[in-house]
Scaffold this active site. Structure first.
Site, PDB file in Angstrom:
ATOM      1  N   HIS A  68      45.656  47.272  44.102  1.00  0.00           N
ATOM      2  CA  HIS A  68      46.861  46.703  43.567  1.00  0.00           C
ATOM      3  C   HIS A  68      47.601  48.107  42.916  1.00  0.00           C
ATOM      4  CE1 HIS A  68      49.360  44.310  40.936  1.00  0.00           C
ATOM      5  NE2 HIS A  68      48.861  44.885  39.849  1.00  0.00           N
ATOM      6  N   TYR A 110      36.986  42.365  45.495  1.00  0.00           N
ATOM      7  CA  TYR A 110      37.545  41.026  45.710  1.00  0.00           C
ATOM      8  C   TYR A 110      37.955  40.845  47.200  1.00  0.00           C
ATOM      9  CZ  TYR A 110      42.086  43.338  44.554  1.00  0.00           C
ATOM     10  OH  TYR A 110      43.160  44.312  44.360  1.00  0.00           O
ATOM     11  N   ARG A 132      48.877  44.217  51.361  1.00  0.00           N
ATOM     12  CA  ARG A 132      48.809  45.483  50.882  1.00  0.00           C
ATOM     13  C   ARG A 132      47.507  46.204  51.178  1.00  0.00           C
ATOM     14  NH1 ARG A 132      45.302  44.930  46.561  1.00  0.00           N
ATOM     15  NH2 ARG A 132      46.119  43.228  45.288  1.00  0.00           N
TER      16      ARG A 132
HETATM   17  C1  LIG Z   1      54.598  37.707  33.379  1.00  0.00           C
HETATM   18  C2  LIG Z   1      53.471  38.623  33.690  1.00  0.00           C
HETATM   19  N1  LIG Z   1      52.270  38.148  33.611  1.00  0.00           N
HETATM   20  C3  LIG Z   1      51.229  38.705  34.152  1.00  0.00           C
HETATM   21  C4  LIG Z   1      51.381  39.855  34.365  1.00  0.00           C
HETATM   22  C5  LIG Z   1      50.270  40.867  34.869  1.00  0.00           C
HETATM   23  N2  LIG Z   1      50.544  41.140  36.206  1.00  0.00           N
HETATM   24  C6  LIG Z   1      50.732  42.381  36.859  1.00  0.00           C
HETATM   25  S1  LIG Z   1      50.917  42.475  38.451  1.00  0.00           S
HETATM   26  C7  LIG Z   1      50.125  40.784  38.574  1.00  0.00           C
HETATM   27  C8  LIG Z   1      49.943  40.053  39.976  1.00  0.00           C
HETATM   28  C9  LIG Z   1      51.264  39.751  40.816  1.00  0.00           C
HETATM   29  O1  LIG Z   1      51.110  39.448  42.215  1.00  0.00           O
HETATM   30  P1  LIG Z   1      52.164  39.260  42.926  1.00  0.00           P
HETATM   31  O2  LIG Z   1      53.369  38.542  42.410  1.00  0.00           O
HETATM   32  O3  LIG Z   1      51.497  38.829  44.215  1.00  0.00           O
HETATM   33  O4  LIG Z   1      52.738  40.772  43.335  1.00  0.00           O
HETATM   34  P2  LIG Z   1      52.088  42.094  43.919  1.00  0.00           P
HETATM   35  O5  LIG Z   1      51.409  43.017  42.701  1.00  0.00           O
HETATM   36  O6  LIG Z   1      50.946  41.589  44.867  1.00  0.00           O
HETATM   37  O7  LIG Z   1      53.205  42.863  44.663  1.00  0.00           O
HETATM   38  C10 LIG Z   1      50.001  40.365  37.356  1.00  0.00           C
HETATM   39  C11 LIG Z   1      49.343  39.016  37.220  1.00  0.00           C
HETATM   40  C12 LIG Z   1      52.591  40.474  34.457  1.00  0.00           C
HETATM   41  N3  LIG Z   1      52.908  41.671  34.862  1.00  0.00           N
HETATM   42  N4  LIG Z   1      53.807  39.893  34.087  1.00  0.00           N
END
Ligand SMILES: Cc1ncc(C[n+]2csc(CCOP(=O)(O)OP(=O)(O)O)c2C)c(N)n1
Length: 371
Positions: free
Chosen positions: A271, A280, A267
């Site tokens: 975020h 980071y 990406r």
């Molecule tokens: C069950 C849960 N735990 C924690 C979160 C907080 N959270 C939101 S986005 C994220 C990171 C997700 O990363 P990834 O799966 O790699 O997807 P990306 O955002 O990089 O597309 C986290 C930990 C959440 N939304 N749901």
């Protein structure tokens, strides 16, 4: 002494992903010598994908701008992930369903969802701004990996009813650490649910890098242990993405069971607009990925083949700008919202806690404390 029955070597090998991500195009858009495991998509489809990627990137840029104008509460950009999302959307049939996350708005735009409706949730207008049944797209899930279970159950039910529907579930690298990811894969494999799990590995779960998330040789290998046919692909290579997704759709539709596809991507932005990625990741890492940009890669390739002309490129840019202008205008129209809608449709019979919250909001509105 007991002996363990020998398992034939091919029993798991048939599920194994390629040693290296499947790639058809080098970063400069020239063709690479690939093992050509999969059929190369036609030039017409690649041009269509390019058009959709130009629109997708413009949409993403406009949505980011709308956060700065206060029109969207938040927007998770997916600039850099165009090839993953758009190849996935374009490879599905009309009858198929998508189960997206918050990050997959470009895939949804490529599916044809009205862009103002698409951003309705992030603007805070409604639970899900579009009609899932009309577009065959489930609401975008923020609780990580929950959509994988929805997709699995849905695909299983569709198959049971003899329908020719497949489900495409999106998730990120971080979501593959969630229990729901593993439960969905296991159920889908055992009951041969027609579902594709597309993991967009963009290197980070917010600020957590992949190395702190998984010790697996690749995320696609996570499918192997469940007995799921798995593949890994260069997610910034639009030709490879479409070739692999075409094959995944064919495999799943033929009733062979689910598929896991890991797309290696990045990406390019933070975020969300609420995050500062410079805390980071290093600038040179981002620069390295900018050089592997999926849009310019496909642009060079199609230009080299004499398919993409300056005139066509210009037409696509003008049309994408017009869509962005319409989106801006649409988002600048205040929508009438009823705060009670926050509490409606959550449960068929509201829980006492929900009723208490609804009454509290109603009282605050009546007292003029909320506008
Ligand atoms: C069950 C849960 N735990 C924690 C979160 C907080 N959270 C939101 S986005 C994220 C990171 C997700 O990363 P990834 O799966 O790699 O997807 P990306 O955002 O990089 O597309 C986290 C930990 C959440 N939304 N749901």
């Amino acid at each position: 002494m007991t002996t363990v029955e020998k398992v034939p070597a091919t029993s798991y090998q048939q599920f194994m992903p390629a040693d290296r991500p499947v790639q058809y195009l080098a970063p400069d858009g020239t063709g690479v010598d690939s093992a050509a495991r999969y059929a190369r998509p036609s030039d017409e489809r690649l041009l269509e994908m390019y058009r959709s990627m130009v629109h997708g990137r413009r949409f993403d840029q406009q949505a980011t701008a709308l956060t700065k104008q206060g029109r969207l509460a938040v927007y998770p950009s997916s600039r850099g992930q165009e090839a993953c999302q758009i190849a996935a959307a374009l490879c599905l049939g009309e009858q198929d369903w998508m189960f997206p996350t918050y990050r997959d708005s470009m895939a949804l735009a490529a599916r044809g969802i009205d862009q103002v409706e698409l951003l309705g949730m992030l603007a805070g207008y409604w639970h899900c701004g579009y009609d899932p049944a009309a577009y065959k797209v489930a609401p975008q899930c923020t609780p990580l990996a929950t959509q994988l279970l929805h997709a699995t159950g849905f695909a299983y039910a569709e198959a049971k009813q003899g329908r020719d529907t497949i489900a495409l579930a999106f998730c990120g690298d971080g979501a593959t650490s969630e229990g729901d990811f593993h439960e969905a894969l296991n159920f889908a494999a055992v009951f041969r649910a027609p579902v594709i799990f597309l993991v967009q590995n963009n290197g980070f779960a917010i600020s957590v890098p992949l190395a702190r998330q998984s010790a697996a040789p690749s995320l696609s290998h996570k499918g192997v242990g469940y007995g799921i046919g798995s593949e890994q692909v260069d997610g910034n290579d639009p030709v490879a993405m479409m070739a692999v997704m075409d094959e995944a759709v064919k495999y799943v539709r033929a009733g062979k069971g689910p598929v896991v596809v890991e797309a290696h991507t990045y990406r390019m932005d933070a975020h969300t607009n609420a995050d500062d990625a410079t805390r980071y990741r290093k600038a040179d890492e981002v620069e390295g990925w900018l050089a592997r940009d999926p849009l310019s890669r496909l642009d060079s390739y199609l230009e080299g083949r004499g398919i993409l002309t300056d005139e066509l490129r210009e037409q696509m840019t003008v049309s994408a700008d017009a869509d962005a202008a319409a989106l801006r205008a649409g988002m600048n129209v205040e929508q009438d919202v009823d705060p009670e809608d926050l509490f409606r449709f959550v449960y068929s019979s509201p829980t006492p806690g929900l009723t208490e919250q609804r009454n509290q909001v109603a009282a605050e509105i009546a007292a003029g404390e909320l506008s």
